[in-house]
Design a protein around this motif. Structure first.
Motif, mmCIF file in Angstrom:
data_model
loop_
_atom_site.group_PDB
_atom_site.id
_atom_site.type_symbol
_atom_site.label_atom_id
_atom_site.label_comp_id
_atom_site.label_asym_id
_atom_site.label_seq_id
_atom_site.Cartn_x
_atom_site.Cartn_y
_atom_site.Cartn_z
ATOM 1 N N ASP A 281 -3.309 14.385 3.103
ATOM 2 C CA ASP A 281 -2.945 14.849 4.442
ATOM 3 C C ASP A 281 -1.701 14.144 4.966
ATOM 4 O O ASP A 281 -0.960 14.704 5.780
ATOM 5 C CB ASP A 281 -4.104 14.615 5.412
ATOM 6 N N TYR A 282 -1.473 12.902 4.507
ATOM 7 C CA TYR A 282 -0.350 12.118 5.006
ATOM 8 C C TYR A 282 0.422 11.490 3.851
ATOM 9 O O TYR A 282 -0.110 11.306 2.756
ATOM 10 C CB TYR A 282 -0.843 11.008 5.945
ATOM 11 N N ARG A 283 1.688 11.137 4.134
ATOM 12 C CA ARG A 283 2.542 10.439 3.177
ATOM 13 C C ARG A 283 3.316 9.366 3.927
ATOM 14 O O ARG A 283 3.492 9.466 5.165
ATOM 15 C CB ARG A 283 3.511 11.409 2.498
ATOM 16 N N PRO A 284 3.797 8.353 3.232
ATOM 17 C CA PRO A 284 4.616 7.338 3.898
ATOM 18 C C PRO A 284 5.861 7.961 4.522
ATOM 19 O O PRO A 284 6.484 8.858 3.933
ATOM 20 C CB PRO A 284 4.985 6.386 2.762
ATOM 21 N N ALA A 285 6.207 7.509 5.719
ATOM 22 C CA ALA A 285 7.381 8.045 6.407
ATOM 23 C C ALA A 285 8.656 7.787 5.620
ATOM 24 O O ALA A 285 9.602 8.567 5.664
ATOM 25 C CB ALA A 285 7.487 7.448 7.809
ATOM 26 N N SER A 286 8.685 6.691 4.877
ATOM 27 C CA SER A 286 9.842 6.387 4.036
ATOM 28 C C SER A 286 9.339 5.734 2.755
ATOM 29 O O SER A 286 8.304 5.066 2.741
ATOM 30 C CB SER A 286 10.823 5.458 4.752
ATOM 31 N N ARG A 287 10.103 5.947 1.683
ATOM 32 C CA ARG A 287 9.747 5.360 0.394
ATOM 33 C C ARG A 287 10.770 4.294 0.022
ATOM 34 O O ARG A 287 11.980 4.566 0.017
ATOM 35 C CB ARG A 287 9.714 6.450 -0.679
ATOM 36 N N ALA A 288 10.262 3.118 -0.268
ATOM 37 C CA ALA A 288 11.164 2.021 -0.642
ATOM 38 C C ALA A 288 11.725 2.255 -2.036
ATOM 39 O O ALA A 288 11.004 2.694 -2.942
ATOM 40 C CB ALA A 288 10.424 0.691 -0.583
ATOM 41 N N ASP A 289 13.011 1.988 -2.202
ATOM 42 C CA ASP A 289 13.639 2.159 -3.512
ATOM 43 C C ASP A 289 13.253 1.052 -4.483
ATOM 44 O O ASP A 289 13.285 1.245 -5.703
ATOM 45 C CB ASP A 289 15.161 2.196 -3.362
ATOM 46 N N GLN A 290 12.902 -0.096 -3.938
ATOM 47 C CA GLN A 290 12.495 -1.232 -4.755
ATOM 48 C C GLN A 290 11.075 -1.636 -4.391
ATOM 49 O O GLN A 290 10.588 -1.311 -3.306
ATOM 50 C CB GLN A 290 13.451 -2.420 -4.553
ATOM 51 N N LYS A 291 10.423 -2.356 -5.285
ATOM 52 C CA LYS A 291 9.065 -2.837 -5.006
ATOM 53 C C LYS A 291 9.077 -3.702 -3.751
ATOM 54 O O LYS A 291 9.902 -4.609 -3.609
ATOM 55 C CB LYS A 291 8.549 -3.645 -6.195
ATOM 56 N N ILE A 292 8.144 -3.384 -2.850
ATOM 57 C CA ILE A 292 8.022 -4.165 -1.622
ATOM 58 C C ILE A 292 7.396 -5.514 -1.954
ATOM 59 O O ILE A 292 6.291 -5.583 -2.506
ATOM 60 C CB ILE A 292 7.174 -3.415 -0.580
#
Length: 409
Positions: A281-292
Protein backbone atom coordinates in the motif's frame (compact mmCIF):
# COMPACT_ATOMS: atom_id res chain seq x y z
CA UNK A 1 -23.78 -45.92 -29.97
CA UNK A 2 -21.53 -42.89 -29.44
CA UNK A 3 -17.89 -43.89 -28.87
CA UNK A 4 -16.09 -40.64 -28.02
CA UNK A 5 -12.96 -42.47 -26.82
CA UNK A 6 -12.61 -44.70 -29.88
CA UNK A 7 -8.97 -44.95 -30.92
CA UNK A 8 -7.71 -43.83 -27.50
CA UNK A 9 -5.50 -46.04 -25.34
CA UNK A 10 -5.85 -45.45 -21.62
CA UNK A 11 -3.61 -46.90 -18.93
CA UNK A 12 -5.51 -47.46 -15.70
CA UNK A 13 -3.40 -47.91 -12.59
CA UNK A 14 -5.05 -49.47 -9.56
CA UNK A 15 -3.42 -49.26 -6.13
CA UNK A 16 -4.06 -50.99 -2.84
CA UNK A 17 -7.04 -49.34 -1.22
CA UNK A 18 -10.56 -50.53 -0.48
CA UNK A 19 -11.81 -48.32 -3.32
CA UNK A 20 -9.97 -50.56 -5.79
CA UNK A 21 -13.27 -52.34 -6.43
CA UNK A 22 -14.52 -49.21 -8.21
CA UNK A 23 -11.86 -49.78 -10.88
CA UNK A 24 -14.16 -52.43 -12.36
CA UNK A 25 -16.88 -49.88 -13.02
CA UNK A 26 -14.36 -47.35 -14.29
CA UNK A 27 -12.86 -49.81 -16.77
CA UNK A 28 -16.29 -50.94 -17.92
CA UNK A 29 -17.35 -47.33 -18.58
CA UNK A 30 -14.17 -46.56 -20.53
CA UNK A 31 -14.49 -49.67 -22.68
CA UNK A 32 -18.11 -48.76 -23.34
CA UNK A 33 -16.96 -45.37 -24.63
CA UNK A 34 -14.64 -47.06 -27.10
CA UNK A 35 -11.31 -46.83 -25.30
CA UNK A 36 -8.64 -49.52 -25.34
CA UNK A 37 -7.93 -49.98 -21.64
CA UNK A 38 -4.73 -51.49 -20.23
CA UNK A 39 -4.72 -52.11 -16.50
CA UNK A 40 -1.71 -52.13 -14.17
CA UNK A 41 -2.14 -53.20 -10.56
CA UNK A 42 0.07 -52.94 -7.51
CA UNK A 43 0.45 -56.02 -5.33
CA UNK A 44 -1.80 -54.38 -2.75
CA UNK A 45 -4.52 -53.79 -5.30
CA UNK A 46 -4.71 -57.50 -6.08
CA UNK A 47 -5.74 -58.10 -2.46
CA UNK A 48 -8.94 -56.12 -3.05
CA UNK A 49 -9.90 -57.05 -6.62
CA UNK A 50 -8.57 -59.81 -8.84
CA UNK A 51 -6.65 -59.16 -12.07
CA UNK A 52 -8.99 -61.63 -13.77
CA UNK A 53 -11.95 -59.33 -13.13
CA UNK A 54 -10.27 -56.39 -14.86
CA UNK A 55 -8.87 -58.58 -17.62
CA UNK A 56 -12.36 -59.83 -18.39
CA UNK A 57 -13.78 -56.31 -18.50
CA UNK A 58 -11.01 -54.83 -20.66
CA UNK A 59 -10.22 -57.86 -22.87
CA UNK A 60 -6.54 -57.26 -22.25
CA UNK A 61 -4.02 -58.89 -19.89
CA UNK A 62 -3.49 -57.11 -16.59
CA UNK A 63 0.10 -56.21 -15.66
CA UNK A 64 1.16 -56.74 -12.05
CA UNK A 65 4.87 -57.60 -12.20
CA UNK A 66 7.52 -55.61 -14.04
CA UNK A 67 9.58 -58.80 -14.44
CA UNK A 68 6.74 -60.81 -15.97
CA UNK A 69 7.68 -60.26 -19.61
CA UNK A 70 5.26 -62.27 -21.75
CA UNK A 71 6.45 -61.06 -25.17
CA UNK A 72 10.17 -61.22 -25.93
CA UNK A 73 9.75 -58.71 -28.76
CA UNK A 74 8.93 -55.84 -26.41
CA UNK A 75 9.63 -54.48 -22.95
CA UNK A 76 6.10 -54.36 -21.63
CA UNK A 77 6.20 -51.32 -19.36
CA UNK A 78 7.93 -49.24 -22.07
CA UNK A 79 5.55 -50.47 -24.76
CA UNK A 80 2.51 -49.63 -22.64
CA UNK A 81 4.02 -46.28 -21.61
CA UNK A 82 4.61 -45.34 -25.24
CA UNK A 83 1.17 -46.44 -26.44
CA UNK A 84 -0.86 -44.46 -23.91
CA UNK A 85 -2.90 -41.39 -24.77
CA UNK A 86 -3.65 -40.91 -21.09
CA UNK A 87 -2.61 -42.55 -17.82
CA UNK A 88 -5.07 -42.72 -14.93
CA UNK A 89 -4.49 -43.84 -11.34
CA UNK A 90 -7.74 -44.68 -9.54
CA UNK A 91 -7.62 -45.15 -6.68
CA UNK A 92 -4.27 -43.56 -5.85
CA UNK A 93 -2.97 -44.19 -2.35
CA UNK A 94 -0.77 -41.80 -0.38
CA UNK A 95 2.10 -44.20 -1.03
CA UNK A 96 1.67 -43.99 -4.80
CA UNK A 97 1.41 -40.19 -4.68
CA UNK A 98 4.73 -40.12 -2.86
CA UNK A 99 6.35 -42.40 -5.43
CA UNK A 100 5.13 -40.35 -8.37
CA UNK A 101 6.06 -37.02 -6.80
CA UNK A 102 9.59 -38.18 -6.03
CA UNK A 103 10.36 -40.30 -9.10
CA UNK A 104 10.41 -43.71 -7.42
CA UNK A 105 9.88 -46.77 -9.63
CA UNK A 106 9.74 -50.04 -7.72
CA UNK A 107 6.73 -51.83 -9.23
CA UNK A 108 4.96 -52.18 -12.57
CA UNK A 109 2.71 -49.18 -12.13
CA UNK A 110 5.25 -46.64 -10.88
CA UNK A 111 7.83 -47.82 -13.43
CA UNK A 112 5.39 -47.41 -16.31
CA UNK A 113 4.21 -44.01 -15.13
CA UNK A 114 7.79 -42.78 -14.84
CA UNK A 115 8.40 -43.90 -18.44
CA UNK A 116 5.29 -42.47 -20.08
CA UNK A 117 5.01 -39.03 -21.62
CA UNK A 118 1.22 -39.23 -21.69
CA UNK A 119 -0.85 -36.84 -19.55
CA UNK A 120 -1.57 -38.15 -16.05
CA UNK A 121 -4.87 -37.99 -14.20
CA UNK A 122 -5.03 -39.05 -10.54
CA UNK A 123 -8.03 -39.85 -8.36
CA UNK A 124 -6.77 -40.18 -4.76
CA UNK A 125 -8.50 -42.14 -2.01
CA UNK A 126 -7.39 -42.42 1.61
CA UNK A 127 -8.24 -41.63 5.22
CA UNK A 128 -9.21 -38.00 5.82
CA UNK A 129 -6.20 -37.35 8.08
CA UNK A 130 -3.86 -38.87 5.52
CA UNK A 131 -5.32 -36.61 2.81
CA UNK A 132 -4.76 -33.57 5.02
CA UNK A 133 -1.22 -34.53 6.07
CA UNK A 134 1.38 -31.91 5.04
CA UNK A 135 3.48 -34.54 3.25
CA UNK A 136 0.53 -35.61 1.11
CA UNK A 137 -0.39 -31.98 0.40
CA UNK A 138 3.21 -31.32 -0.67
CA UNK A 139 3.17 -34.31 -3.02
CA UNK A 140 -0.17 -33.30 -4.55
CA UNK A 141 1.06 -29.77 -5.16
CA UNK A 142 4.34 -31.01 -6.60
CA UNK A 143 2.48 -33.23 -9.06
CA UNK A 144 -0.04 -30.51 -9.90
CA UNK A 145 2.82 -28.11 -10.68
CA UNK A 146 3.96 -30.62 -13.31
CA UNK A 147 0.58 -30.59 -15.00
CA UNK A 148 -0.99 -33.63 -13.34
CA UNK A 149 -4.79 -33.37 -13.21
CA UNK A 150 -6.50 -34.43 -9.98
CA UNK A 151 -10.05 -35.62 -9.49
CA UNK A 152 -10.45 -34.59 -5.87
CA UNK A 153 -11.74 -37.16 -3.38
CA UNK A 154 -15.27 -36.82 -2.14
CA UNK A 155 -16.59 -36.31 1.37
CA UNK A 156 -18.55 -39.03 3.11
CA UNK A 157 -18.37 -42.23 5.13
CA UNK A 158 -14.92 -43.81 4.78
CA UNK A 159 -14.09 -47.50 5.13
CA UNK A 160 -12.06 -46.75 8.28
CA UNK A 161 -15.18 -45.41 9.99
CA UNK A 162 -14.35 -41.73 9.73
CA UNK A 163 -16.61 -39.26 7.95
CA UNK A 164 -14.67 -36.73 5.91
CA UNK A 165 -12.82 -36.05 2.71
CA UNK A 166 -10.92 -38.96 1.23
CA UNK A 167 -13.47 -41.15 -0.52
CA UNK A 168 -12.64 -41.98 -4.14
CA UNK A 169 -14.58 -39.89 -6.64
CA UNK A 170 -17.37 -41.83 -8.31
CA UNK A 171 -16.37 -43.65 -11.54
CA UNK A 172 -18.66 -41.48 -13.67
CA UNK A 173 -16.96 -38.36 -12.32
CA UNK A 174 -13.55 -39.82 -13.19
CA UNK A 175 -14.80 -40.77 -16.65
CA UNK A 176 -16.02 -37.20 -17.21
CA UNK A 177 -12.56 -35.89 -16.29
CA UNK A 178 -10.94 -38.39 -18.67
CA UNK A 179 -13.22 -37.41 -21.55
CA UNK A 180 -12.61 -33.72 -20.86
CA UNK A 181 -8.85 -34.27 -20.79
CA UNK A 182 -8.73 -36.28 -24.01
CA UNK A 183 -11.38 -34.67 -26.20
CA UNK A 184 -13.04 -31.92 -24.21
CA UNK A 185 -13.07 -28.37 -25.47
CA UNK A 186 -10.83 -25.80 -23.82
CA UNK A 187 -13.29 -23.37 -22.23
CA UNK A 188 -10.78 -20.49 -22.27
CA UNK A 189 -9.46 -21.16 -25.76
CA UNK A 190 -8.91 -17.83 -27.54
CA UNK A 191 -9.19 -15.88 -24.28
CA UNK A 192 -6.46 -13.64 -22.90
CA UNK A 193 -6.03 -13.84 -19.13
CA UNK A 194 -3.80 -11.56 -17.08
CA UNK A 195 -2.82 -12.77 -13.60
CA UNK A 196 -0.70 -10.97 -11.02
CA UNK A 197 1.15 -12.86 -8.31
CA UNK A 198 3.60 -12.41 -5.47
CA UNK A 199 4.52 -9.44 -3.34
CA UNK A 200 5.94 -6.10 -4.42
CA UNK A 201 9.33 -4.80 -3.28
CA UNK A 202 9.57 -1.15 -2.25
CA UNK A 203 13.22 -0.13 -1.99
CA UNK A 204 14.56 1.93 0.90
CA UNK A 205 18.15 1.76 -0.28
CA UNK A 206 20.18 -0.71 -2.40
CA UNK A 207 20.09 -3.40 0.31
CA UNK A 208 16.83 -2.82 2.19
CA UNK A 209 13.21 -2.89 1.15
CA UNK A 210 9.61 -3.15 2.32
CA UNK A 211 7.66 -6.22 1.24
CA UNK A 212 5.19 -8.81 2.55
CA UNK A 213 4.94 -12.58 2.98
CA UNK A 214 3.19 -13.36 -0.31
CA UNK A 215 4.75 -16.38 -2.03
CA UNK A 216 2.95 -16.07 -5.38
CA UNK A 217 1.69 -19.66 -5.14
CA UNK A 218 -2.00 -18.76 -5.43
CA UNK A 219 -1.42 -16.64 -8.52
CA UNK A 220 0.77 -19.32 -10.04
CA UNK A 221 -1.98 -21.92 -9.51
CA UNK A 222 -4.52 -19.66 -11.22
CA UNK A 223 -2.16 -19.09 -14.15
CA UNK A 224 -1.63 -22.86 -14.50
CA UNK A 225 -5.33 -23.65 -14.52
CA UNK A 226 -6.08 -20.87 -17.01
CA UNK A 227 -3.28 -22.21 -19.22
CA UNK A 228 -4.64 -25.75 -18.99
CA UNK A 229 -8.07 -24.46 -20.01
CA UNK A 230 -6.66 -23.03 -23.21
CA UNK A 231 -6.12 -19.37 -22.32
CA UNK A 232 -3.24 -17.21 -23.45
CA UNK A 233 -1.91 -16.28 -20.01
CA UNK A 234 0.25 -13.34 -19.03
CA UNK A 235 1.63 -13.61 -15.50
CA UNK A 236 2.88 -10.37 -13.99
CA UNK A 237 4.75 -11.34 -10.86
CA UNK A 238 6.68 -9.58 -8.16
CA UNK A 239 8.77 -11.27 -5.48
CA UNK A 240 7.89 -14.97 -5.32
CA UNK A 241 9.20 -18.13 -3.65
CA UNK A 242 8.79 -20.64 -6.47
CA UNK A 243 9.48 -20.72 -10.20
CA UNK A 244 6.52 -19.56 -12.33
CA UNK A 245 4.63 -22.18 -14.35
CA UNK A 246 5.67 -23.14 -17.85
CA UNK A 247 3.60 -22.24 -20.86
CA UNK A 248 2.66 -18.72 -19.80
CA UNK A 249 4.09 -15.31 -20.65
CA UNK A 250 5.97 -14.24 -17.51
CA UNK A 251 6.64 -10.57 -16.80
CA UNK A 252 8.90 -9.94 -13.81
CA UNK A 253 8.41 -6.76 -11.83
CA UNK A 254 9.53 -5.53 -8.45
CA UNK A 255 7.73 -2.43 -7.19
CA UNK A 256 4.04 -1.54 -7.19
CA UNK A 257 4.74 1.24 -9.69
CA UNK A 258 6.31 -1.18 -12.16
CA UNK A 259 3.56 -3.74 -11.66
CA UNK A 260 0.97 -1.03 -12.29
CA UNK A 261 2.63 -0.03 -15.55
CA UNK A 262 2.87 -3.64 -16.77
CA UNK A 263 -0.77 -4.33 -15.94
CA UNK A 264 -2.28 -1.14 -17.33
CA UNK A 265 -0.52 -1.32 -20.67
CA UNK A 266 -1.85 -4.86 -21.23
CA UNK A 267 -5.52 -4.24 -20.41
CA UNK A 268 -6.63 -3.49 -23.95
CA UNK A 269 -7.60 -6.82 -25.49
CA UNK A 270 -7.47 -8.73 -22.20
CA UNK A 271 -10.59 -10.75 -21.38
CA UNK A 272 -10.01 -11.60 -17.70
CA UNK A 273 -7.85 -9.88 -15.06
CA UNK A 274 -7.16 -11.74 -11.81
CA UNK A 275 -5.24 -9.62 -9.33
CA UNK A 276 -3.82 -12.17 -6.90
CA UNK A 277 -0.66 -10.19 -6.10
CA UNK A 278 -0.14 -8.65 -2.66
CA UNK A 279 0.73 -5.09 -3.62
CA UNK A 280 2.31 -2.86 -0.97
CA UNK A 281 0.00 0.00 0.00
CA UNK A 282 2.93 2.34 0.68
CA UNK A 283 6.49 2.96 -0.52
CA UNK A 284 9.33 5.11 0.79
CA UNK A 285 8.97 8.74 -0.29
CA UNK A 286 12.57 8.66 -1.47
CA UNK A 287 15.09 5.92 -2.15
CA UNK A 288 18.66 6.34 -1.00
CA UNK A 289 21.28 5.74 -3.68
CA UNK A 290 23.69 4.35 -1.11
CA UNK A 291 23.20 2.10 1.91
CA UNK A 292 21.87 4.12 4.81
CA UNK A 293 24.43 3.95 7.63
CA UNK A 294 23.59 3.78 11.29
CA UNK A 295 23.89 7.27 12.72
CA UNK A 296 21.41 7.43 15.59
CA UNK A 297 19.20 5.30 17.81
CA UNK A 298 16.17 5.82 15.60
CA UNK A 299 15.33 6.33 11.95
CA UNK A 300 12.20 7.95 10.60
CA UNK A 301 11.04 6.65 7.27
CA UNK A 302 8.48 8.67 5.33
CA UNK A 303 6.06 6.58 3.30
CA UNK A 304 3.76 7.67 0.48
CA UNK A 305 0.77 5.82 -0.89
CA UNK A 306 1.18 3.48 -3.84
CA UNK A 307 -1.32 3.47 -6.71
CA UNK A 308 -4.24 1.10 -6.22
CA UNK A 309 -3.84 -1.12 -9.28
CA UNK A 310 -7.09 -3.01 -8.83
CA UNK A 311 -9.10 0.19 -8.49
CA UNK A 312 -7.40 1.70 -11.53
CA UNK A 313 -8.30 -1.36 -13.59
CA UNK A 314 -11.94 -1.03 -12.51
CA UNK A 315 -12.01 2.69 -13.29
CA UNK A 316 -10.34 2.08 -16.67
CA UNK A 317 -13.07 -0.37 -17.59
CA UNK A 318 -15.85 1.90 -16.33
CA UNK A 319 -14.52 4.87 -18.33
CA UNK A 320 -14.48 2.80 -21.53
CA UNK A 321 -17.84 1.20 -20.92
CA UNK A 322 -16.34 -2.25 -21.57
CA UNK A 323 -13.32 -4.28 -20.69
CA UNK A 324 -12.08 -7.38 -18.90
CA UNK A 325 -13.85 -9.38 -16.25
CA UNK A 326 -12.11 -8.35 -13.00
CA UNK A 327 -11.28 -10.55 -10.02
CA UNK A 328 -9.59 -9.05 -6.98
CA UNK A 329 -8.10 -10.63 -3.88
CA UNK A 330 -8.45 -9.43 -0.30
CA UNK A 331 -6.01 -10.73 2.31
CA UNK A 332 -7.51 -9.83 5.68
CA UNK A 333 -6.97 -10.62 9.35
CA UNK A 334 -10.37 -9.49 10.69
CA UNK A 335 -13.85 -8.53 9.45
CA UNK A 336 -13.22 -10.44 6.23
CA UNK A 337 -16.73 -10.15 4.81
CA UNK A 338 -17.04 -6.44 5.58
CA UNK A 339 -13.74 -5.58 3.90
CA UNK A 340 -14.39 -7.88 0.95
CA UNK A 341 -17.79 -6.37 0.15
CA UNK A 342 -16.39 -2.86 0.51
CA UNK A 343 -13.56 -3.72 -1.87
CA UNK A 344 -15.95 -5.34 -4.34
CA UNK A 345 -18.02 -2.14 -4.64
CA UNK A 346 -15.31 0.49 -4.26
CA UNK A 347 -12.90 -1.06 -6.73
CA UNK A 348 -15.57 -1.96 -9.28
CA UNK A 349 -14.70 -5.67 -9.41
CA UNK A 350 -16.84 -8.54 -10.58
CA UNK A 351 -15.56 -10.92 -7.90
CA UNK A 352 -13.50 -10.62 -4.74
CA UNK A 353 -11.66 -13.63 -3.31
CA UNK A 354 -11.12 -13.02 0.40
CA UNK A 355 -9.27 -14.96 3.05
CA UNK A 356 -8.14 -14.57 6.61
CA UNK A 357 -4.37 -14.90 6.28
CA UNK A 358 -3.99 -15.40 10.03
CA UNK A 359 -5.99 -18.65 9.78
CA UNK A 360 -3.99 -21.89 9.68
CA UNK A 361 -3.90 -23.28 6.16
CA UNK A 362 -4.90 -20.01 4.52
CA UNK A 363 -1.94 -17.69 5.02
CA UNK A 364 0.87 -16.57 2.78
CA UNK A 365 3.35 -19.24 1.72
CA UNK A 366 1.07 -22.19 2.44
CA UNK A 367 0.25 -24.97 -0.02
CA UNK A 368 -3.45 -24.70 0.79
CA UNK A 369 -5.99 -21.92 1.04
CA UNK A 370 -9.36 -21.21 2.61
CA UNK A 371 -11.29 -18.53 0.75
CA UNK A 372 -14.67 -16.93 0.34
CA UNK A 373 -15.74 -15.60 -3.04
CA UNK A 374 -18.04 -12.56 -3.19
CA UNK A 375 -19.71 -11.25 -6.33
CA UNK A 376 -22.35 -8.97 -7.66
CA UNK A 377 -25.98 -9.73 -6.92
CA UNK A 378 -25.17 -11.08 -3.44
CA UNK A 379 -23.15 -13.98 -4.85
CA UNK A 380 -21.23 -15.85 -2.15
CA UNK A 381 -19.40 -19.15 -2.00
CA UNK A 382 -17.09 -20.42 0.71
CA UNK A 383 -14.30 -22.82 -0.23
CA UNK A 384 -12.97 -24.90 2.68
CA UNK A 385 -9.29 -25.75 3.04
CA UNK A 386 -7.99 -27.27 -0.18
CA UNK A 387 -4.91 -27.11 -2.34
CA UNK A 388 -4.34 -23.84 -4.13
CA UNK A 389 -4.67 -25.68 -7.43
CA UNK A 390 -8.15 -26.85 -6.37
CA UNK A 391 -9.07 -23.30 -5.31
CA UNK A 392 -7.93 -22.05 -8.71
CA UNK A 393 -10.00 -24.70 -10.50
CA UNK A 394 -13.16 -23.73 -8.62
CA UNK A 395 -12.48 -20.00 -8.96
CA UNK A 396 -12.25 -20.25 -12.74
CA UNK A 397 -15.48 -22.27 -12.75
CA UNK A 398 -17.12 -19.39 -10.86
CA UNK A 399 -15.63 -16.87 -13.30
CA UNK A 400 -17.02 -18.87 -16.23
CA UNK A 401 -20.52 -18.94 -14.74
CA UNK A 402 -20.41 -15.25 -13.80
CA UNK A 403 -19.29 -14.19 -17.29
CA UNK A 404 -22.05 -16.30 -18.81
CA UNK A 405 -24.56 -14.58 -16.55
CA UNK A 406 -23.32 -11.14 -17.64
CA UNK A 407 -23.55 -12.14 -21.29
CA UNK A 408 -27.16 -13.26 -20.86
CA UNK A 409 -28.33 -9.99 -19.35
Amino acid sequence: MNKPLAGKTILVGVTGGIAAYKAATLCSRLVGLGASVRVMMTEGATKFITPLTLQTLTRHPVATDVFDERDAAIVQHIDWADSADLAVVAPATANMLSKLANGLADDMLSTTLLATTAPLLIAPAMNVHMWEHPAVIDNVNKLASRGVVFVEPGTGQLACGYVGKGRLAEPDEIVDAIVAKLIGSKPLSGQRVLVTAGGTVERIDPVRYITNDSSGKMGFAIAEVARDRGAEVTLVCGRTEAAPPNGVNVVHTDSALRMRDEVMRRLDGTDIVIKAAAVADYRPASRADQKIKKSSDSLTLELVRNPDILQEVGEWREARGSGPFIVGFAAETADVEKHALDKLARKKCDLIVANNVSEAGAGFGTETNIVSVYGRGDFFEHLPQMTKRAVAERLLDIVKDARKGLANR
